[in-house]
Design an enzyme around this catalytic site. Sequence first.
Site, mmCIF file in Angstrom:
data_model
loop_
_atom_site.group_PDB
_atom_site.id
_atom_site.type_symbol
_atom_site.label_atom_id
_atom_site.label_comp_id
_atom_site.label_asym_id
_atom_site.label_seq_id
_atom_site.Cartn_x
_atom_site.Cartn_y
_atom_site.Cartn_z
ATOM 1 C CG ASN A 17 4.152 -5.058 1.841
ATOM 2 O OD1 ASN A 17 3.799 -3.972 2.256
ATOM 3 N ND2 ASN A 17 3.289 -5.985 1.480
ATOM 4 C CG HIS B 294 -2.073 -0.826 1.220
ATOM 5 N ND1 HIS B 294 -1.999 -2.199 1.278
ATOM 6 C CD2 HIS B 294 -3.398 -0.521 1.151
ATOM 7 C CE1 HIS B 294 -3.224 -2.701 1.252
ATOM 8 N NE2 HIS B 294 -4.091 -1.709 1.172
#
Length: 386
Positions: A258, A227
């Site tokens: 991530n 994201h």
Amino acid sequence: MTKALFRLFILFITCSTAISCSEQDSPDLPDNPGNTNQGIASIDQTQINANGGGFIIRVKADGTWQASSSETWCTLSRTSGNGNGSISGYMKANTGAERSVIIIITSGKEEAQFTLKQLAGDGSNPDPDPDPEKPSGYAGRIEIPKLKGGSMNQFITHTTNIEGKEIITYSMEYDYSKKHARWVAFTFDSKTKISNVSRTEAWMYDKKIPEEYRTYEKDYKEYSRGHLCASYDRTYSLEANKQTFYYSNMSPQSTAFNTGFWTKFEQSIKTPNGKNDFIHKLGDNDTLYVVKGGYIDDEEIKYTGNHVAVPRFYFIALLLYQNGQYTQGMAYYVNQFDYDPSSTIKSYAMSIDKLEEKTHIDFFHNLPPDIESEVEAKYDEKAWFQ
């Protein structure tokens, strides 16, 4: 006789394959209240909000077909075709009264006609295609960097409506050629800092992006879907959290980065000093402005199999407005393939001016020049990491 039968068999196989492939290229739209089917064509929705947005038309025709829009503010990705196909439509933002457009699809003697309604605007001129030199509407907001502009970059703002008031989820400038956002910008204030909902996992393509430039789950199979505007950042409403799962808000990241270091950066935005009180101390008139992204103008950048850019470097720029003034600015810059996982995020912090030198992005350029110069030049470590 044998040769004639063989030719007939080959002809049958060829025709069957062509029909099969054509149907696979244009699947039926899923059943939903907005899906209207008129024989040779179907459309996925018949109402667009005032901020503008996209829609999809599926065409099922045996021969050639034509498509037209009755209004210049509603454009179609293609106006003709042969056989089954799809059309991406896009409506520009509406700043006036409610309006309608008629889309007509014809093939021989058959015709499908759709009337799409666009809701009334509030007169604020969201301007989805702003002039980079004279930003207005959403593009004129403090958190929005200077746009690169051009035909291959699209400025997008996603919003929700809470108690009759529009709340901006985030904005971005999306690069068609790299299928990746140049940056994503959003704010925390008294409304958006609240946590009311959990992570939705509502993975979805972004309808505001033309179909040929969209990304999907399959485009990230070699990487984790990182994201940019985190799910963690938009928990004040269910719809806002769902919008963080648009693939346009994703960046291909290594799993270790991530789930590890990038998560630390995300959490630091809500709690820069690690004491879970920074965002919560924002007053009714205070705001934290945030810009996040992967640097996609890197000459050594690589791509996934479907030509989605895989940034090496990621950045964050923060600006605090508190007690009636812009008080502090800071930034982060880190290489996802070359970082020390045992280090603290503080070791990657810097001034916004220094980040601008690395990314060539003009952050917070909508500030008055003297204030911009002051907050971007200094980085006070103690103010952010107590």
